[in-house]
Enzyme design. Sequence first.
Site, short mmCIF file in Angstrom:
data_model
loop_
_atom_site.label_atom_id
_atom_site.label_comp_id
_atom_site.label_asym_id
_atom_site.label_seq_id
_atom_site.Cartn_x
_atom_site.Cartn_y
_atom_site.Cartn_z
N ASP A 56 0.82 -1.21 0.00
CA ASP A 56 0.00 0.00 0.00
C ASP A 56 0.86 1.26 0.00
O ASP A 56 0.65 2.17 -0.82
CB ASP A 56 -0.94 0.01 1.21
N GLU A 172 -9.21 -2.52 3.83
CA GLU A 172 -9.00 -2.08 5.21
C GLU A 172 -10.19 -1.27 5.71
O GLU A 172 -10.57 -1.37 6.87
CB GLU A 172 -7.72 -1.25 5.31
#
Length: 275
Positions: A56, A172
Amino acid sequence: MTQERDDIQKRIIDELAVRASIDPRQEIERRCEFLCERMIATGQHGLVLGISGGVDSTVAGRLAQMAVERARAKGVKARFYAQRLPYGEQPDEHEAQAAIDFIAPDEVLTTNIQPASDAMLDALEKGGLAFEDEHHRDFVLGNIKARQRMIAQYAVAGAKGALVVGTDQAAEAVMGFFTKHGDGACDLAPMTGLTKSQVRELGRVLEAPSELVEKTPTADLESLKPQLTDEDALGVSYAEIDRFLQGQAVGDESFRTIIEAYRRTAHKRELPATP
């Protein structure tokens, strides 16, 4: 019951702006332009992002560097500040350095958050805060670490006239797998709406090192559980979360785990409640 499940799933997918499939090159262009234009529109002159070595921050970091280079081509004096934020010595530091090498940021800053994190926990305990056991204490320290990292990034942003870039993506977000006012805090969130597999798609097109693109994700916040994988912490795999977010069927247990996490962590995705 099946229709009810489908309706809940579709509502969550819409709320998180997830698309079942993407063109990674178009997404790279769109998200890079977003970073560039928002930075210019707000009158700022840089972007800041903490680089951990995971996919990420590797992808978001490369997008940020590309964005400031695009801004400079438009005559704006902009820089990207990649910030290393280890708690003492990071076990996978070599991967964080590989991410830095790939991103090729304008400037690298390193801040060891351990002294500040430990001092805060010590001050809390001296002030009367007691914990249930050592694992409870370690969990709270983990959140302190996440928030200290954001304190450091905003300090750099304030000193350099920059905006803080976040790495939160849809996988997430749906699980609430971020620390409120920690890694969940940022000025710009260029990864919004992407599943974990889609983030990896962007990483491959950007030609990030495969060991970073395919790396097993770990938040690594709890000292008593070093390198605990995200999937072990979540109780469900990213593959299942991605399937859910892309509108596909998932097992009953995975569905319950995802829905329960989404409802339990709703406060993390909302503005502060008001009377």
